[in-house]
Scaffold this active site. Structure first.
Site, PDB file in Angstrom:
ATOM      1  N   ASN A  15       0.864  -1.190   0.000  1.00 13.28           N
ATOM      2  CA  ASN A  15       0.000   0.000   0.000  1.00 13.28           C
ATOM      3  C   ASN A  15       0.895   1.233   0.000  1.00 13.28           C
ATOM      4  O   ASN A  15       1.498   1.567   1.021  1.00 13.28           O
ATOM      5  CB  ASN A  15      -0.901  -0.031   1.250  1.00 13.28           C
ATOM      6  CG  ASN A  15      -1.691   1.254   1.409  1.00 13.28           C
ATOM      7  OD1 ASN A  15      -1.839   2.036   0.459  1.00 13.28           O
ATOM      8  ND2 ASN A  15      -2.215   1.483   2.607  1.00 13.28           N
ATOM      9  N   LYS A  17       0.082   4.259  -0.211  1.00 11.33           N
ATOM     10  CA  LYS A  17      -0.565   5.433   0.402  1.00 11.33           C
ATOM     11  C   LYS A  17      -0.391   6.656  -0.515  1.00 11.33           C
ATOM     12  O   LYS A  17      -0.406   6.515  -1.727  1.00 11.33           O
ATOM     13  CB  LYS A  17      -0.022   5.699   1.808  1.00 11.33           C
ATOM     14  CG  LYS A  17      -0.006   4.453   2.677  1.00 11.33           C
ATOM     15  CD  LYS A  17       0.171   4.784   4.127  1.00 11.33           C
ATOM     16  CE  LYS A  17       0.424   3.500   4.908  1.00 11.33           C
ATOM     17  NZ  LYS A  17       0.137   3.640   6.320  1.00 11.33           N
ATOM     18  N   HIS A 100      -9.573   0.975   5.068  1.00  5.49           N
ATOM     19  CA  HIS A 100      -8.238   1.154   5.660  1.00  5.49           C
ATOM     20  C   HIS A 100      -8.356   2.113   6.852  1.00  5.49           C
ATOM     21  O   HIS A 100      -9.140   3.057   6.825  1.00  5.49           O
ATOM     22  CB  HIS A 100      -7.260   1.702   4.616  1.00  5.49           C
ATOM     23  CG  HIS A 100      -5.848   1.729   5.115  1.00  5.49           C
ATOM     24  ND1 HIS A 100      -5.382   2.736   5.931  1.00  5.49           N
ATOM     25  CD2 HIS A 100      -4.817   0.864   4.955  1.00  5.49           C
ATOM     26  CE1 HIS A 100      -4.115   2.488   6.245  1.00  5.49           C
ATOM     27  NE2 HIS A 100      -3.746   1.359   5.664  1.00  5.49           N
ATOM     28  N   GLU A 102      -6.712   4.557   7.804  1.00  2.52           N
ATOM     29  CA  GLU A 102      -6.593   5.995   7.511  1.00  2.52           C
ATOM     30  C   GLU A 102      -7.871   6.525   6.863  1.00  2.52           C
ATOM     31  O   GLU A 102      -8.241   7.681   7.052  1.00  2.52           O
ATOM     32  CB  GLU A 102      -5.353   6.239   6.634  1.00  2.52           C
ATOM     33  CG  GLU A 102      -4.085   6.099   7.471  1.00  2.52           C
ATOM     34  CD  GLU A 102      -2.906   5.489   6.750  1.00  2.52           C
ATOM     35  OE1 GLU A 102      -2.858   5.512   5.512  1.00  2.52           O
ATOM     36  OE2 GLU A 102      -2.013   4.952   7.452  1.00  2.52           O
ATOM     37  N   GLU A 172      -5.524  -4.983  10.739  1.00  2.00           N
ATOM     38  CA  GLU A 172      -4.508  -3.935  10.884  1.00  2.00           C
ATOM     39  C   GLU A 172      -4.780  -3.159  12.173  1.00  2.00           C
ATOM     40  O   GLU A 172      -5.563  -2.204  12.166  1.00  2.00           O
ATOM     41  CB  GLU A 172      -4.569  -2.977   9.698  1.00  2.00           C
ATOM     42  CG  GLU A 172      -4.250  -3.626   8.374  1.00  2.00           C
ATOM     43  CD  GLU A 172      -3.694  -2.609   7.411  1.00  2.00           C
ATOM     44  OE1 GLU A 172      -2.540  -2.741   7.011  1.00  2.00           O
ATOM     45  OE2 GLU A 172      -4.400  -1.632   7.100  1.00  2.00           O
ATOM     46  N   GLY A 178       2.190   2.249  10.721  1.00  2.00           N
ATOM     47  CA  GLY A 178       3.112   3.368  10.548  1.00  2.00           C
ATOM     48  C   GLY A 178       3.807   3.793  11.832  1.00  2.00           C
ATOM     49  O   GLY A 178       4.415   4.859  11.885  1.00  2.00           O
ATOM     50  N   SER A 218       3.292  -2.099  10.408  1.00  2.00           N
ATOM     51  CA  SER A 218       4.748  -2.062  10.596  1.00  2.00           C
ATOM     52  C   SER A 218       5.435  -3.381  10.249  1.00  2.00           C
ATOM     53  O   SER A 218       6.379  -3.799  10.929  1.00  2.00           O
ATOM     54  CB  SER A 218       5.095  -1.615  12.029  1.00  2.00           C
ATOM     55  OG  SER A 218       4.644  -0.284  12.237  1.00  2.00           O
TER      56      SER A 218
HETATM   57  C1  PEP Z   1      -0.797   0.092   5.879  1.00  5.28           C
HETATM   58  O1  PEP Z   1      -0.745   1.170   5.326  1.00  5.28           O
HETATM   59  O2  PEP Z   1      -1.739  -0.664   5.631  1.00  5.28           O
HETATM   60  C2  PEP Z   1       0.259  -0.285   6.815  1.00  5.28           C
HETATM   61  C3  PEP Z   1       0.159  -1.417   7.434  1.00  5.28           C
HETATM   62  O3  PEP Z   1       1.300   0.613   6.991  1.00  5.28           O
HETATM   63  P1  PEP Z   1       2.735   0.305   7.690  1.00  5.28           P
HETATM   64  O4  PEP Z   1       3.217  -1.007   7.126  1.00  5.28           O
HETATM   65  O5  PEP Z   1       3.589   1.444   7.318  1.00  5.28           O
HETATM   66  O6  PEP Z   1       2.466   0.186   9.152  1.00  5.28           O
END
Ligand code: PEP
Length: 256
Positions: A15, A17, A100, A102, A172, A178, A218
């Site tokens: 992803n 973003k 997601h 975000e 998630e 992040g 992460s």
């Molecule tokens: C994501 O954007 O779905 C995500 C898991 O980000 P990160 O791996 O940076 O935590």
């Protein structure tokens, strides 16, 4: 429970973003295609909308699939700034993320919106990846399991039996996205078991057994293997570490 490899696909999605112009996306996708070793994992990249078309050209003919990060549920009309599922399908997407964290927390997407988005994705012939996960506050209050059960139920209850065959869920935890703070492999596996049991309750054991459940939060090259070792972890949704070919490929190769 049957062996996961015999019943569920393994999926790794990068992803991106709000990163990468079209040209930058093409450079990254081209490197991924060139260096990805064949394996059992299905690999997809999710560029921002403006990079979908050039990245689609860059991955054409390869095993890498194109995913979108979001969608609006209407097919067309006076919805300034929105992009519909048929538009994403025409751009070459086969997978679309919905819900997601975000989108939920920055843009205010609620369970009802996310359910409508999942239906729009399915109607356009693509596969929705329904993202669920609790905040740190909810976890600390002991509510993590109820949060994900309710987020899964809100979407899955509205799908037909046939539509459920094309569902993917991503767990998630909001506190891990992040932040550099990853769920331990045990926590991830425990939450994936909760999600699979709620799929069984809502949609029956067939859907529960068949649905890939990805972990995101992460994920890096050095923790991917341990997380993937969970019997109910069927793949990964990767944010930050998907922005460089080296780290993303290490994760893809850890998935097999
Ligand atoms: C994501 O954007 O779905 C995500 C898991 O980000 P990160 O791996 O940076 O935590």
């Amino acid at each position: 429970m049957p062996d996961q490899e015999s019943t569920r696909r393994t999926v790794v999605i990068g992803n991106w973003k709000m990163h990468k112009t079209g040209a930058e996306g093409v450079a990254l996708a081209t490197e991924i295609v060139a260096r990805l070793r064949p394996g059992r994992a299905e690999v997809a990249v999710a560029p921002p909308f403006t990079a979908l078309a050039p990245v689609a050209d860059a991955i054409r003919g390869s095993s890498v699939a194109l995913a979108a990060q979001d969608v609006f549920h209407e097919r067309e009309g006076a919805f300034t700034g929105a992009v519909s599922a048929p538009m994403l399908a025409a751009a070459g997407c086969s997978i679309v993320l919905v819900g997601h964290s975000e989108r939920r927390h920055v843009f205010g997407d609620g369970d009802e919106d996310i359910g409508r988005k999942a239906l729009a994705v399915l109607d356009a012939g693509m596969r929705p990846v329904v993202c669920v996960g609790e905040t740190l506050e909810q976890r600390d209050a002991g509510g993590a399991e109820n949060v994900v059960r309710s987020q899964v139920g809100a979407v899955v209850a509205g799908l037909s039996e046939t539509q459920r065959t094309r569902l993917t869920v991503a767990y998630e935890p909001v506190w891990a996205i992040g932040t550099g703070r990853t769920a331990t492999p045990d926590t991830a596996e425990a939450m994936h078991r909760v999600i699979r049991s709620s799929l069984a309750t809502i949609a029956g054991p067939g859907t529960a057994e068949r649905t890939p459940i990805l972990y995101g939060g992460s994920v890096k090259g050095d923790n991917a293997g341990a997380i993937l070792a969970g019997a109910n972890v069927d793949g990964l949704l990767v944010g930050g570490a998907s922005l460089r070919a080296d780290s993303f490929l290490t994760i893809c190769h850890a998935a097999g």
